[in-house]
Write a protein that holds these residues in place. Structure first.
Motif, mmCIF file in Angstrom:
data_model
loop_
_atom_site.group_PDB
_atom_site.id
_atom_site.type_symbol
_atom_site.label_atom_id
_atom_site.label_comp_id
_atom_site.label_asym_id
_atom_site.label_seq_id
_atom_site.Cartn_x
_atom_site.Cartn_y
_atom_site.Cartn_z
ATOM 1 N N ASP A 77 10.709 6.744 0.846
ATOM 2 C CA ASP A 77 10.928 6.415 2.263
ATOM 3 C C ASP A 77 9.609 6.317 3.016
ATOM 4 O OD1 ASP A 77 13.650 6.017 2.678
ATOM 5 O OD2 ASP A 77 14.058 8.151 2.988
ATOM 6 N N LEU A 78 8.724 7.272 2.771
ATOM 7 C CA LEU A 78 7.422 7.264 3.448
ATOM 8 C C LEU A 78 6.598 6.047 3.056
ATOM 9 C CD1 LEU A 78 6.481 11.038 3.141
ATOM 10 C CD2 LEU A 78 7.262 9.831 5.192
ATOM 11 N N LEU A 79 6.598 5.725 1.779
ATOM 12 C CA LEU A 79 5.852 4.556 1.314
ATOM 13 C C LEU A 79 6.431 3.255 1.865
ATOM 14 C CD1 LEU A 79 5.303 5.542 -2.419
ATOM 15 C CD2 LEU A 79 3.537 5.300 -0.652
ATOM 16 N N ILE A 80 7.750 3.152 1.841
ATOM 17 C CA ILE A 80 8.411 1.947 2.358
ATOM 18 C C ILE A 80 8.095 1.768 3.836
ATOM 19 C CG2 ILE A 80 10.680 0.949 2.893
ATOM 20 C CD1 ILE A 80 11.630 2.285 0.196
ATOM 21 N N GLU A 81 8.154 2.855 4.597
ATOM 22 C CA GLU A 81 7.842 2.787 6.023
ATOM 23 C C GLU A 81 6.379 2.388 6.246
ATOM 24 O OE1 GLU A 81 7.804 5.631 9.957
ATOM 25 O OE2 GLU A 81 9.064 6.183 8.259
ATOM 26 N N ALA A 82 5.476 2.952 5.462
ATOM 27 C CA ALA A 82 4.052 2.617 5.609
ATOM 28 C C ALA A 82 3.809 1.140 5.313
ATOM 29 C CB ALA A 82 3.211 3.490 4.686
ATOM 30 N N ALA A 123 9.851 -4.420 -1.477
ATOM 31 C CA ALA A 123 11.086 -4.764 -2.189
ATOM 32 C C ALA A 123 11.196 -3.984 -3.505
ATOM 33 C CB ALA A 123 11.139 -6.268 -2.456
ATOM 34 N N HIS A 124 10.090 -3.838 -4.228
ATOM 35 C CA HIS A 124 10.106 -3.073 -5.472
ATOM 36 C C HIS A 124 10.417 -1.599 -5.202
ATOM 37 C CE1 HIS A 124 8.852 -6.156 -8.265
ATOM 38 N NE2 HIS A 124 7.882 -6.526 -7.426
ATOM 39 N N LEU A 125 9.815 -1.047 -4.153
ATOM 40 C CA LEU A 125 10.070 0.361 -3.823
ATOM 41 C C LEU A 125 11.513 0.572 -3.388
ATOM 42 C CD1 LEU A 125 6.767 1.245 -1.939
ATOM 43 C CD2 LEU A 125 7.460 1.967 -4.239
ATOM 44 N N GLU A 126 12.069 -0.395 -2.660
ATOM 45 C CA GLU A 126 13.472 -0.286 -2.243
ATOM 46 C C GLU A 126 14.400 -0.314 -3.455
ATOM 47 O OE1 GLU A 126 13.715 -3.441 0.614
ATOM 48 O OE2 GLU A 126 12.976 -2.154 2.237
#
Length: 56
Positions: A34-39, A10-13
């Motif tokens: 995007d890569l971090l959120i997906e991971a 949620a913070h990354l989004e």
């Protein structure tokens, strides 16, 4: 202690939403996020399922 993947995601989004610029740095940062959120989403959903005990 377990990681709270949902909160981290949620913070990354929110960070992603703040990077609205069309400049190269903003685009690269969004791609990285995007890569971090997906991971994190994969990690969150790949946890061992909880055993549900039903009455039946």
């Amino acid at each position: 202690m377990r990681s709270n993947y949902s909160a981290a995601r949620a913070h990354l989004e929110r960070a992603y939403d703040h990077l609205r610029g069309n400049d190269e740095t903003s685009r690269q940062a969004r791609e990285a996020l995007d890569l971090l959120i997906e991971a994190l989403a994969v990690a969150e959903h790949s946890r061992r399922p909880v055993e549900v005990v039903g009455s039946g």
